[in-house]
Design a protein around this motif. Structure first.
Motif, PDB file in Angstrom:
ATOM      1  N   HIS A   8      -8.316  18.231  30.513  1.00  0.00           N
ATOM      2  CA  HIS A   8      -7.168  17.567  31.128  1.00  0.00           C
ATOM      3  C   HIS A   8      -7.354  17.370  32.634  1.00  0.00           C
ATOM      4  O   HIS A   8      -6.423  16.966  33.329  1.00  0.00           O
ATOM      5  N   GLY A   9      -8.508  17.702  33.127  1.00  0.00           N
ATOM      6  CA  GLY A   9      -8.782  17.503  34.555  1.00  0.00           C
ATOM      7  C   GLY A   9      -8.191  18.583  35.447  1.00  0.00           C
ATOM      8  O   GLY A   9      -8.138  18.432  36.673  1.00  0.00           O
ATOM      9  N   LYS A  10      -7.755  19.672  34.844  1.00  0.00           N
ATOM     10  CA  LYS A  10      -7.136  20.759  35.618  1.00  0.00           C
ATOM     11  C   LYS A  10      -8.181  21.505  36.449  1.00  0.00           C
ATOM     12  O   LYS A  10      -9.317  21.722  36.016  1.00  0.00           O
ATOM     13  N   THR A  11      -7.790  21.887  37.661  1.00  0.00           N
ATOM     14  CA  THR A  11      -8.714  22.642  38.527  1.00  0.00           C
ATOM     15  C   THR A  11      -8.103  23.971  38.966  1.00  0.00           C
ATOM     16  O   THR A  11      -8.728  24.725  39.703  1.00  0.00           O
ATOM     17  N   ASP A  12      -6.833  24.231  38.547  1.00  0.00           N
ATOM     18  CA  ASP A  12      -6.167  25.453  39.021  1.00  0.00           C
ATOM     19  C   ASP A  12      -5.488  26.169  37.864  1.00  0.00           C
ATOM     20  O   ASP A  12      -5.326  25.606  36.784  1.00  0.00           O
ATOM     21  N   ASP A  13      -5.108  27.411  38.086  1.00  0.00           N
ATOM     22  CA  ASP A  13      -4.434  28.194  37.043  1.00  0.00           C
ATOM     23  C   ASP A  13      -3.624  29.292  37.725  1.00  0.00           C
ATOM     24  O   ASP A  13      -3.741  29.495  38.931  1.00  0.00           O
ATOM     25  N   TYR A  14      -2.846  30.010  36.911  1.00  0.00           N
ATOM     26  CA  TYR A  14      -1.991  31.072  37.453  1.00  0.00           C
ATOM     27  C   TYR A  14      -2.822  32.227  38.002  1.00  0.00           C
ATOM     28  O   TYR A  14      -3.903  32.507  37.494  1.00  0.00           O
ATOM     29  N   PRO A  15      -2.301  32.913  39.014  1.00  0.00           N
ATOM     30  CA  PRO A  15      -3.052  34.066  39.546  1.00  0.00           C
ATOM     31  C   PRO A  15      -2.953  35.281  38.622  1.00  0.00           C
ATOM     32  O   PRO A  15      -1.863  35.593  38.153  1.00  0.00           O
ATOM     33  N   TYR A  16      -4.072  35.944  38.375  1.00  0.00           N
ATOM     34  CA  TYR A  16      -4.034  37.231  37.681  1.00  0.00           C
ATOM     35  C   TYR A  16      -3.202  38.183  38.520  1.00  0.00           C
ATOM     36  O   TYR A  16      -3.323  38.201  39.751  1.00  0.00           O
TER      37      TYR A  16
END
Ligand code: ADE
Length: 247
Positions: free
Chosen positions: A46-54
């Motif tokens: 989906h072109g995502k480059t970020d995610d939630y912080p652990y």
């Protein structure tokens, strides 16, 4: 000098730098600029480059994989390991000495972060320098990268058409630059300092030096500690400040 900028907003870097003096240096090949869109290197469909912080907390974190692959795409074309600058408020604070130091490199890679930052593991693996442009927080690393590229480029021979103007600049000798005046001789009842019209270059240079000393003492006294000034000049500043206090 070849700049390589890893960013989610390449158009911001391109538009910011391909104008004015740096634009001219890019057009005539004195410096080159490659912008790499980090998003083009993500493996996420989906072109995502970020995610939630652990561990939780606000905001998103830029993931290691797309940043690493964007860097490797640049690294693959270079003969040796470049200096890799992560622009971050957590770095040492950029100044003219750092600009001069970086200006001798053949390649410089800048990594621009967004959101809450970049996964520390990829930074540990590829970054050589953490550099900030000051003690305030911006929304992303693009403006700081442009600020640094502008200041570094001015130190590269051929970028300014008159190298003298780089030498006379503020911070060239650790002092602020003297004031400047241009035509007309009188504007809003304010006259240009008469010494500038006398035609005696030695006198003009001496006056300008004094103005630099005064200006630095008034506006940036912290710079006097490391500036190149003679004992005579130190005495001149002390006397000037003493007279100021009397006023
Ligand atoms: N990113 C966000 N704020 C910054 C700053 N002050 N310097 C460098 N990079 C930044």
């Amino acid at each position: 000098m070849n700049y390589h900028v890893l960013t989610l907003f390449p158009e911001m870097i391109e538009q910011g730098l391909r104008t004015s003096i740096i634009g001219r240096a890019l057009a005539d090949g004195t410096v080159t600029l490659e912008t790499v869109n980090i998003r083009d290197h993500t493996q996420n469909k989906h072109g995502k480059t970020d995610d939630y912080p652990y561990g939780g907390g606000a905001g998103m974190v830029m993931q290691a994989q797309p940043v690493y692959d964007a860097y490797m795409a640049v690294r693959g074309n270079l003969k040796k390991e470049p200096r890799v600058i992560y622009v971050t408020p957590q770095g040492r604070v950029f100044n003219q000495a750092i600009a001069r130091e970086l200006a001798v490199e053949e390649d410089l890679v800048f990594i621009c972060g967004h959101y809450e930052g970049i996964d520390e593991r990829v930074l540990d693996e590829i970054v050589t320098d953490h550099i900030s442009i000051g003690d305030y927080v911006l929304t992303g690393g693009e403006l700081p990268a442009m600020v640094m590229i502008d200041a570094i480029s001015r130190m590269i021979p051929g970028v300014l058409h008159n190298m003298e103007s780089a030498e006379d600049d503020s911070f060239g000798d650790g002092l602020l630059e003297h004031p400047q005046y241009s035509r007309p001789e009188v504007w809003h009842d304010r006259r240009v300092p008469p010494i500038l019209l006398c035609g005696d270059h030695a006198k003009v240079d001496a006056w300008r030096r004094e103005q630099s000393l005064i200006r630095t003492a008034l506006r940036r006294p912290d710079l006097l500690e490391t500036a190149c000034i003679s004992p005579k000049e130190k005495a001149f500043i002390a006397k000037f400040l003493e007279n100021q206090e009397k006023l």
